[in-house]
Write a protein that holds these residues in place. Structure first.
Motif, mmCIF file in Angstrom:
data_model
loop_
_atom_site.group_PDB
_atom_site.id
_atom_site.type_symbol
_atom_site.label_atom_id
_atom_site.label_comp_id
_atom_site.label_asym_id
_atom_site.label_seq_id
_atom_site.Cartn_x
_atom_site.Cartn_y
_atom_site.Cartn_z
ATOM 1 N N GLY A 88 -2.525 14.570 -4.835
ATOM 2 C CA GLY A 88 -3.046 13.859 -4.037
ATOM 3 C C GLY A 88 -4.650 14.481 -3.597
ATOM 4 O O GLY A 88 -4.800 14.899 -4.057
ATOM 5 N N THR A 245 -0.102 17.370 0.372
ATOM 6 C CA THR A 245 0.193 15.814 0.580
ATOM 7 C C THR A 245 0.547 14.742 1.315
ATOM 8 O O THR A 245 1.941 14.494 -0.154
ATOM 9 C CB THR A 245 -1.395 15.284 0.019
ATOM 10 N N ALA A 247 3.202 11.089 2.349
ATOM 11 C CA ALA A 247 3.362 9.729 1.200
ATOM 12 C C ALA A 247 2.833 8.878 2.563
ATOM 13 O O ALA A 247 2.110 9.453 3.693
ATOM 14 C CB ALA A 247 4.878 9.109 1.531
ATOM 15 N N PHE A 251 1.860 5.935 -2.732
ATOM 16 C CA PHE A 251 1.967 7.300 -2.795
ATOM 17 C C PHE A 251 3.225 8.103 -2.061
ATOM 18 O O PHE A 251 3.062 8.039 -1.403
ATOM 19 C CB PHE A 251 0.921 8.056 -2.473
ATOM 20 N N TRP A 322 -6.626 5.130 -4.593
ATOM 21 C CA TRP A 322 -5.533 6.235 -4.508
ATOM 22 C C TRP A 322 -3.575 5.445 -4.432
ATOM 23 O O TRP A 322 -3.006 6.087 -4.995
ATOM 24 C CB TRP A 322 -5.762 7.161 -4.365
ATOM 25 N N HIS A 323 -3.719 4.624 -3.739
ATOM 26 C CA HIS A 323 -2.277 5.008 -3.096
ATOM 27 C C HIS A 323 -1.790 3.817 -3.145
ATOM 28 O O HIS A 323 -0.691 3.017 -2.127
ATOM 29 C CB HIS A 323 -2.442 5.693 -1.510
ATOM 30 N N GLU A 324 -3.043 2.301 -3.813
ATOM 31 C CA GLU A 324 -2.206 1.182 -4.047
ATOM 32 C C GLU A 324 -1.576 1.076 -4.949
ATOM 33 O O GLU A 324 -2.309 1.409 -5.825
ATOM 34 C CB GLU A 324 -3.951 0.231 -3.304
ATOM 35 N N LYS A 325 -0.712 0.211 -4.863
ATOM 36 C CA LYS A 325 -0.368 -0.889 -6.150
ATOM 37 C C LYS A 325 -1.015 -1.928 -6.597
ATOM 38 O O LYS A 325 -1.653 -3.037 -5.509
ATOM 39 C CB LYS A 325 0.397 -1.044 -5.901
ATOM 40 N N ARG A 350 11.698 6.886 0.154
ATOM 41 C CA ARG A 350 10.176 7.465 -0.431
ATOM 42 C C ARG A 350 11.020 9.458 0.052
ATOM 43 O O ARG A 350 9.979 9.933 -0.794
ATOM 44 C CB ARG A 350 9.674 7.206 0.984
ATOM 45 N N SER A 354 10.448 11.235 -3.816
ATOM 46 C CA SER A 354 9.135 11.924 -3.659
ATOM 47 C C SER A 354 10.058 13.548 -4.378
ATOM 48 O O SER A 354 9.341 14.022 -5.106
ATOM 49 C CB SER A 354 8.545 12.532 -2.061
ATOM 50 N N SER A 390 5.814 5.763 -9.131
ATOM 51 C CA SER A 390 5.520 4.716 -7.786
ATOM 52 C C SER A 390 6.896 3.935 -7.952
ATOM 53 O O SER A 390 7.335 3.154 -9.552
ATOM 54 C CB SER A 390 4.775 3.817 -7.338
ATOM 55 N N LEU A 428 1.266 1.805 -8.902
ATOM 56 C CA LEU A 428 0.255 2.673 -8.617
ATOM 57 C C LEU A 428 -1.090 2.995 -10.364
ATOM 58 O O LEU A 428 0.515 2.596 -10.966
ATOM 59 C CB LEU A 428 0.053 4.025 -8.689
#
Length: 552
Positions: A88, A245, A247, A251, A322-325, A350, A354, A390, A428
């Motif tokens: 993150g 970081t 979620a 992510f 960075w947190h998009e698929k 989640r 994690s 992810s 991700l």
């Protein structure tokens, strides 16, 4: 095996503290040289103090650009993206810390290596940590270990990741098959490195400034386009520095320990401070003053990490990619199938994911059994496909490149046992692919991906050139000048093979190889701390007139 080796080396709890601790020690011991000598380093590379009669093969500027070409590479494009993907935004903070203290570490290793360099049979200079270890410490066994690690790391750090990332970028951006990219660039690499250090220095002194300007322009085009996200990005970097970081999007979050480890590890890969590699390039500089060349090397982590890596990080964070698929091809080593059905948009799921992905206590088990596939789509069942840390979505399974798979696939230890199927879907992404997507979220639009592809080509190719020199200097130390040509042939062959290899596997090899060099080098410079201080004090006393910016 690579996972296990990484767990006891770079991925171990002690390693980030060791790397930063040595840098912190020398920063205090030498009274913050990265600040005191920073301005003088810039004056030296202008050629103001160059003397043609001094021993050496290159100017200060050429030595710096050769060393920079070894550090400015996939670490600045793919490595930063990998750090953010794993840890993150907080990982970028620890990359900065690695660079700041690394400026001192670099100063120490370069000064000592330059001091104990030797002239080889062909008249060129050879230096590096193996020479100060054997000639300064009288510890030939440690020098041999370091030289062997340098040869290994020349492939694992400077060769294979560069080739693989270039090939992946060229295929994704221009549709050029990886085997063709590897073939053409291998020929070009051979033409350059067979010319020795003078040709290498001539090429890198032209490539490094050009590629840096191109990349910086492309980065600012994204940063200013997303200017409203810059302050939130900095807040995220500092807010998670000591907590981890949370979620967001796809992510699932990263713990402090994970962000710390990934930031330090990627920082080391990017600027190589503590690894001892750049000291080999700086040993070729034309000067009688080892400390003077050490001051030049202070600029490396600053340019490499604090400037260029920060730009990459801000591009990725501000663009939000960075947190998009994204739709992508799943590498075998990136994918794992776990038991149970999980949704990364459900808080309880989640949290469990994690803990699993951050190597904390969890109750998730890998899937063992069979999955039915109809027309390329896996049938629902008591399993979840993870890719790139992810939950994978819209998964399709092909065989033969473009034919949807029909039938049953066996799964053992969370992986498909059949290795000739290709898996695609949304997840991700990381490494150079993540940076490439981020560069399309700016004023240049889709054209931004071409900037990344071209910059990556120049960055990574120049890194491979520089590392071939590091490797052949290590071979000279181990087996003499006659061993250089066979080494270069194998080096070029490795560059070709890596172009078609698994990206994640290549990064794992790099993670192990870099630490095998770093550990003996850190031990060596600590043992020579008193001599280092004496060398700096002597230079200070004899050359105070050169340092008008330093009054104490």
């Amino acid at each position: 095996m690579l996972d296990w080796m990484d767990s006891i080396l770079g991925g171990a709890v002690y390693f980030p503290f060791l790397l930063l601790g040595v840098g912190l020690f020398f920063t205090i011991y030498l009274k913050f040289p990265q600040i005191r000598f920073f301005a003088h380093g810039w004056r030296v590379i202008t050629g103001k103090f160059d003397r043609s009669r001094d021993p050496g093969d290159t100017t200060h500027f050429q030595a710096l650009t050769t060393a920079l070409s070894g550090t400015i590479g996939t670490g600045n494009i793919g490595g930063v993206a990998l750090a953010l993907f794993l840890g993150g935004p907080a990982a970028l903070f620890w990359m900065w810390m690695t660079a700041f203290f690394g400026m001192t570490t670099k100063f120490v290793e370069v000064t000592l290596s330059h001091k104990y360099r030797v002239k080889t049979e062909d008249g060129t200079m050879a230096g590096g940590p193996m020479y100060y270890m054997s000639r300064g410490l009288n510890m030939k066994w440690l020098a041999v270990i370091f030289a062997l690690a340098t040869v290994l790391s020349s492939f694992g750090t400077g060769n294979m990741p560069q080739s693989n990332n270039i090939a992946q970028a060229m295929e994704a951006t221009f549709g050029v098959p990886t085997i063709w990219v590897g073939g053409v660039l291998s020929v070009l690499l051979a033409l350059v490195i067979l010319g020795g250090i003078r040709r290498i220095a001539a090429v890198t002194s032209r490539i490094v400034p050009l590629m840096s300007v191109l990349y910086v322009l492309g980065a600012f085009a994204v940063i200013f386009y997303n200017i409203e996200n810059i302050i939130p990005s900095f807040i995220a970097i500092f807010a998670g520095a000591f907590t981890g970081t949370a979620a967001i999007g796809g992510f699932v979050g990263a713990s402090f320990a994970y962000a710390f480890n990934m930031g330090v590890a990627r920082g080391l890969y990017s600027n190589e401070a503590g690894q001892g590699s750049a000291a080999i390039a700086h040993a070729s500089a034309r000067t009688k003053e080892p400390a003077e060349e050490g001051m030049v090397s202070i600029l490396e982590p600053f340019i490499d990490t604090i400037l260029i890596c920060t730009l990459t990080g801000l591009v990725i964070l501000a663009s939000g990619v960075w947190h998009e698929k994204h739709q992508n091809h799943f590498d075998r080593s990136d994918m794992r199938i776990i038991s149970g059905v999980y949704d990364d948009q459900i808080d309880t799921d989640r949290a469990q994911l994690s803990r699993y992905l951050n190597n904390q206590d969890h109750n998730i088990e890998v899937f063992e059994g069979q999955i039915d596939v109809v027309a390329g789509e896996p049938e629902p069942g008591n399993y979840t496909i993870l890719n790139a840390r992810s939950v994978a979505e819209n998964v399709s399974i092909l065989i033969g490149g473009d034919t949807p798979y029909n039938g049953t696939l066996d799964v053992a230890n969370g992986r498909f046992t059949r290795d000739n199927v290709q898996v695609f879907g949304e997840s991700l992404i990381h490494s150079a692919a993540l940076t490439t997507v981020a560069f399309t979220r700016g004023f240049f639009g889709d054209f931004g991906q071409y900037i990344v592809a071209v910059a990556l080509l120049m960055f990574a190719f120049s890194t491979a050139i520089a590392w071939s020199y590091y490797g052949d200097r290590a071979m000279i130390y181990l087996a003499g000048p006659r061993s250089v040509m066979p080494y270069r042939v194998i080096y070029v062959a490795g560059f070709f093979i890596a172009a078609i290899a698994d990206t994640t596997l290549i990064w794992k090899i790099a993670a192990v190889a870099i630490v095998l060099m770093t550990l003996p080098n850190l031990l060596g410079i600590m043992l020579m701390r008193r001599e280092m201080k004496e060398t700096v004090n002597k230079y200070w006393a004899e050359n105070q007139h050169k340092l008008p910016d330093s009054k104490d």
